[in-house]
Design an enzyme around this catalytic site. Structure first.
Site, PDB file in Angstrom:
ATOM      1  N   ASP A  16       9.626 -11.796   6.712  1.00 16.61           N
ATOM      2  CA  ASP A  16       9.579 -10.079   7.062  1.00 16.61           C
ATOM      3  C   ASP A  16       9.145  -9.364   6.084  1.00 16.61           C
ATOM      4  OD1 ASP A  16      11.108 -11.891   8.877  1.00 16.61           O
ATOM      5  OD2 ASP A  16      12.620 -10.383   9.226  1.00 16.61           O
ATOM      6  N   ARG A  96      24.815  -4.533  -0.738  1.00 14.28           N
ATOM      7  CA  ARG A  96      23.678  -3.494  -0.461  1.00 14.28           C
ATOM      8  C   ARG A  96      23.771  -2.355  -0.920  1.00 14.28           C
ATOM      9  NH1 ARG A  96      20.697  -7.409   1.483  1.00 14.28           N
ATOM     10  NH2 ARG A  96      21.050  -8.032   3.596  1.00 14.28           N
ATOM     11  N   ASP A 125      22.896  -3.462   7.969  1.00 14.37           N
ATOM     12  CA  ASP A 125      22.266  -3.424   6.685  1.00 14.37           C
ATOM     13  C   ASP A 125      21.270  -2.292   6.540  1.00 14.37           C
ATOM     14  OD1 ASP A 125      23.444  -5.638   5.578  1.00 14.37           O
ATOM     15  OD2 ASP A 125      22.410  -7.065   6.171  1.00 14.37           O
ATOM     16  N   SER A 179      18.928 -16.257  10.693  1.00 18.50           N
ATOM     17  CA  SER A 179      18.868 -15.551   9.717  1.00 18.50           C
ATOM     18  C   SER A 179      19.966 -15.739   8.566  1.00 18.50           C
ATOM     19  CB  SER A 179      18.960 -14.121  10.276  1.00 18.50           C
ATOM     20  OG  SER A 179      19.051 -13.254   9.320  1.00 18.50           O
TER      21      SER A 179
HETATM   22  N1  ARG Z   1      27.243  -9.587   9.789  1.00 20.88           N
HETATM   23  C1  ARG Z   1      27.158  -9.559   8.325  1.00 20.88           C
HETATM   24  C2  ARG Z   1      27.209  -8.205   7.612  1.00 20.88           C
HETATM   25  O1  ARG Z   1      27.156  -7.168   8.551  1.00 20.88           O
HETATM   26  C3  ARG Z   1      25.910 -10.246   7.623  1.00 20.88           C
HETATM   27  C4  ARG Z   1      24.769  -9.538   7.849  1.00 20.88           C
HETATM   28  C5  ARG Z   1      23.550 -10.224   7.171  1.00 20.88           C
HETATM   29  N2  ARG Z   1      23.370 -11.662   7.328  1.00 20.88           N
HETATM   30  C6  ARG Z   1      22.310 -12.205   7.909  1.00 20.88           C
HETATM   31  N3  ARG Z   1      22.301 -13.455   8.083  1.00 20.88           N
HETATM   32  N4  ARG Z   1      21.225 -11.592   8.068  1.00 20.88           N
HETATM   33  O2  ARG Z   1      27.688  -7.995   6.708  1.00 20.88           O
END
Ligand code: ARG
Length: 400
Positions: A16, A96, A125, A179
């Site tokens: 990505d 993050r 995110d 993912s």
């Molecule tokens: N659902 C989790 C959160 O919002 C993880 C998000 C990222 N994980 C991923 N496999 N893309 O904190």
């Protein structure tokens, strides 16, 4: 499209963000600086660097933020015993803000007017990154490709990559993989094979823990020492925050600790199914509660437990950098002064079993709690205590 000269991209080296790198250059004719944060994920950073170079990046930042991440983000968060919706230890959410903060620092350093990331328009995110960006620089330009371009599938990305000579690892070509997001605190998996919440996650989704059924038949005994709310030693050995969490990951991982399969409510409003592995974090969570059980006053502990879900929700929603998080953090930190001592536990087939705790600041009073004769507590006093508490109830009783 707005004219952009230079943009700093949060770059993982995956499909990505590699596509995004090319797409930014093509669509904005701008310089792209890549920034990759080392937060303790298993990653070949030399390969990430080589890929970024190959795609014509002008400057490459690969920053080791491991100690800062655990010391200044994970540990303060764990003082609160935070669980989102009762289960999730926030492994992605807590990473993050640090990435966003550092990304803005880099943007300022290299004179870039924009930042970009690879989070989709459906998830949490994007919110966490962008709230962090705006907090650190209110006039920053944010380019969020997933909300702009019309490539809405993995297949479209693969086609774009083929057209632009972007190499793709084999597993990304066929079936869309699930993912993954990983750092020293956890790894999380979402999507594809996990999308039907009734279907059990296949074993290959897990990367840092054995199945509890495959874990050793003998419990592993460990101790963790705490100083003012933060863990500082495992089995008597002093460790830095990052080393400590890594050590607990090893111990937890081999004993099948910290696997969670859940359906959570995203900030945006949709439900999503995720599988998380947080071996070290799960041990730390239980150990911290155990040392607090000795050292915190009853009402202080209860008040803390009341704000913990609120604090967890703030972090989940991307509000690490906010006055309300600062307020709650100050309150939580204030309770931790005497949260010092040692916890003993056994790790056994996915379980963390506390077996003992001790502290120089213990509030546990054996003289008070004893079932034997004591000199300091009058059992007769309990009669008045109960009668006054019953006043209201007896009054009610009379009326019915
Ligand atoms: N659902 C989790 C959160 O919002 C993880 C998000 C990222 N994980 C991923 N496999 N893309 O904190």
């Amino acid at each position: 499209m707005k004219k952009i000269n230079k943009v700093v991209l949060a770059y993982s080296g995956g499909l990505d963000t590699s596509v995004i790198l090319k797409w930014l250059k093509e669509n904005y004719q701008c310089e792209v600086v890549t920034f990759t944060a080392d937060l303790g994920q298993e990653e070949d950073f030399a390969a990430v660097e080589a890929k970024a170079k190959q795609h014509g990046t002008t400057e490459i930042f690969i920053d080791d933020l491991k100690e800062e991440f655990v010391k200044d983000y994970v540990f303060p968060m764990f003082r609160a015993n935070p669980l989102y919706e009762g289960y999730y230890l926030l492994g992605t959410a807590i990473a993050r803000p640090l990435i966003a903060k550092r990304q803005i620092e880099i943007a300022q350093q290299v004179n870039a007017e924009a930042v970009s990331h690879g989070a989709t328009g459906k998830g949490n995110d994007q919110i966490r990154f962008e709230l962090g960006y705006y907090y650190h620089q209110s006039d920053i330009e944010i380019i969020s490709p997933w909300r702009i371009w019309d490539m809405n599938s993995r297949a479209a990305l693969v086609a774009y990559a083929d057209q632009h000579d972007i190499q793709i690892s084999k597993d990304k070509r066929g079936e869309q993989p699930f993912s993954i997001d990983a750092n020293v605190l956890h790894s999380s998996a979402e999507g594809k094979v996990l999308e039907d919440p009734f279907i059990e996650a296949p074993e290959y989704v897990y990367t840092r823990s054995v199945a509890p059924t495959d874990a050793p038949d003998v419990p592993e005994e460990i101790t963790i020492d705490f100083k003012s709310g933060d863990a500082c030693a495992v089995n008597g050995e002093s460790l830095t925050p990052y080393q400590l969490l890594e050590k607990l990951n090893q111990l937890g991982g081999k004993n099948g600790v910290g696997r969670i399969d859940l359906v959570e409510n995203r900030f945006i409003g949709m439900k999503s199914r995720g599988v998380y592995e947080t071996p070290g974090g799960t041990i730390l969570y239980h150990a911290h509660r155990a040392i607090e059980s000795l050292t915190l006053d009853k009402e202080a502990a209860h008040t803390k437990d009341e704000v913990a879900p609120k604090y967890a929700k703030l972090i989940y929603n991307g509000l690490w950098f906010s006055p309300e998080r600062d307020m709650l953090q100050a309150m939580i930190d204030q309770t931790q002064k005497n949260v010092t001592g040692r916890v003993r536990m056994k790790l056994y087939k996915g379980n963390v079993m506390i077996t003992g705790r001790e502290s120089a600041f213990t509030l546990y009073n054996a003289d008070l709690a004893t079932f034997e004769d004591d000199q300091i507590y009058s059992q007769q006093d309990a009669e008045g205590f109960i009668k006054l508490n019953a006043l209201r109830l007896r009054n009610l009783g009379k009326k019915s």
